[in-house]
Design an enzyme around this catalytic site. Structure first.
Site, PDB file in Angstrom:
ATOM      1  N   ASP A   1       0.861  -1.177   0.000  1.00 12.42           N
ATOM      2  CA  ASP A   1       0.000   0.000   0.000  1.00 12.42           C
ATOM      3  C   ASP A   1       0.901   1.231   0.000  1.00 12.42           C
ATOM      4  O   ASP A   1       2.018   1.203   0.514  1.00 12.42           O
ATOM      5  CB  ASP A   1      -0.920  -0.009   1.216  1.00 12.42           C
ATOM      6  N   SER A   2       0.404   2.323  -0.543  1.00 14.05           N
ATOM      7  CA  SER A   2       1.248   3.475  -0.861  1.00 14.05           C
ATOM      8  C   SER A   2       1.533   4.412   0.305  1.00 14.05           C
ATOM      9  O   SER A   2       2.423   5.238   0.239  1.00 14.05           O
ATOM     10  CB  SER A   2       0.562   4.300  -1.947  1.00 14.05           C
ATOM     11  N   GLY A   3       0.738   4.284   1.373  1.00 17.10           N
ATOM     12  CA  GLY A   3       0.753   5.286   2.426  1.00 17.10           C
ATOM     13  C   GLY A   3      -0.486   6.163   2.358  1.00 17.10           C
ATOM     14  O   GLY A   3      -0.712   7.011   3.213  1.00 17.10           O
ATOM     15  N   GLY A   4      -1.311   5.929   1.321  1.00 15.16           N
ATOM     16  CA  GLY A   4      -2.524   6.711   1.170  1.00 15.16           C
ATOM     17  C   GLY A   4      -3.495   6.531   2.321  1.00 15.16           C
ATOM     18  O   GLY A   4      -4.108   7.502   2.784  1.00 15.16           O
TER      19      GLY A   4
ATOM     20  N   ASP B   1      -2.811   8.165  -2.956  1.00 15.32           N
ATOM     21  CA  ASP B   1      -4.102   8.804  -3.159  1.00 15.32           C
ATOM     22  C   ASP B   1      -4.510   9.558  -1.905  1.00 15.32           C
ATOM     23  O   ASP B   1      -3.885   9.421  -0.854  1.00 15.32           O
ATOM     24  CB  ASP B   1      -5.169   7.760  -3.521  1.00 15.32           C
TER      25      ASP B   1
ATOM     26  N   ASP C   1      -8.130  -6.649   0.970  1.00 11.48           N
ATOM     27  CA  ASP C   1      -7.121  -6.694   2.027  1.00 11.48           C
ATOM     28  C   ASP C   1      -7.711  -6.060   3.272  1.00 11.48           C
ATOM     29  O   ASP C   1      -8.564  -5.175   3.186  1.00 11.48           O
ATOM     30  CB  ASP C   1      -5.838  -5.967   1.615  1.00 11.48           C
TER      31      ASP C   1
ATOM     32  N   GLN D   1     -11.620   7.399  -5.898  1.00  8.67           N
ATOM     33  CA  GLN D   1     -12.225   8.102  -4.780  1.00  8.67           C
ATOM     34  C   GLN D   1     -13.555   8.727  -5.211  1.00  8.67           C
ATOM     35  O   GLN D   1     -13.931   8.673  -6.377  1.00  8.67           O
ATOM     36  CB  GLN D   1     -11.272   9.190  -4.266  1.00  8.67           C
TER      37      GLN D   1
END
Length: 272
Positions: free
Chosen positions: A60-63, A118, A247, A170
């Protein structure tokens, strides 16, 4: 995909995971960037070697941390169109995470699948505020895609070995914003597309209509990733809508606290 957020699944060893015939798992770029840090992971040869795990991993990106840390508590950082400034929950140190840096971190991790950075706003925000998050998500997705292509070229990764990359749709509970975001991301071109922000409304109710509507916006030949969906009944509902991947922390967290999900006459029971 259960969450091995910081490079391990709490309370389970790798032998346990092998015995369970575990498939892909999810690690978190932001948390691993903080601890143990990218130098340690690079020295180990990537996140798989750091974990001692041969299976597939998605990062996951940290979003989501923008949602869980900053949107919920503005004192924990600041969101700008350029980047995100996080205040470390460990020592208060400030860390900058841009779309480019998020992609670079995920390439250093060496994962099989990655997600663009995001901005996932809470569903109770006013529509105009959610619209701004959608616009930011689209701009960041474009920057992530450019950086992704740069990293593929720089690291001389062949097409067959490249990690899959996911955009995130989103728009909260607003169909027009979800549609606009999805159409914009499809133009950028990703391998798959995720459902962004929570799948529950402000009252905790399952957003079935929005989940189905969003799934139908995604091209048939693309993967559909319902981020954060983890209870058995929600997975079944979303799978029926066309979502392919899920997830959540629920599988390991609930088990860690001694709870089981038991199906009985079509109803879900939790037994402690």
């Amino acid at each position: 995909m259960p969450d091995a957020t910081r490079g391990f699944v709490r309370s389970l060893s790798n032998h346990d995971l092998v015995d369970l015939k575990m498939g892909p798992m999810v690690v978190n770029a932001y948390h691993l960037f903080l601890q143990p840090g990218m130098n340690s992971i690079r020295k180990a040869g990537g996140i798989n070697k750091f974990m001692g795990w041969n299976g597939s991993l998605l990062s996951d990106s940290g979003g989501y941390q923008i949602f869980s840390l900053i949107h919920k508590n503005p004192k924990m950082g600041k969101i700008t169109d350029k980047e995100v400034i996080f205040k470390s929950p460990f020592n208060g140190q400030l860390h900058v995470l841009s779309p480019e840096k998020s992609i670079q971190i995920q390439f250093d991790l060496g994962v099989d699948m990655m997600v663009v950075l995001d901005d996932p706003p809470p569903n109770h925000y006013p529509k105009e505020k959610i619209r701004k998050a959608v616009e930011r998500t689209i701009r960041w997705a474009k920057r992530c895609r450019v950086e992704y292509d740069k990293q593929i070229k720089k690291r001389k990764i062949k097409n067959a070995q490249r990690p899959l990359i996911f955009g995130v749709i989103q728009g909260g509970e607003h169909k027009d914003l979800r549609k606009y975001c999805a159409e914009s991301l499809v133009k950028i071109k990703f391998d798959g597309y995720g459902f962004g922000a929570r799948h529950l409304d402000a009252d905790g109710k399952f957003m079935g209509k929005i989940l189905k509507f969003t799934a139908d916006l995604i091209p048939e030949n693309s993967l559909r990733f319902a981020l954060g969906v983890g209870t058995p009944e929600d997975i079944v509902r979303c799978a029926n809508f066309g979502w392919d991947m899920f997830d959540c922390v629920i599988p390991t967290r609930e088990g860690r606290h001694g709870r089981l999900f038991l199906g009985r006459r079509g109803q879900r029971l939790i037994r402690e």
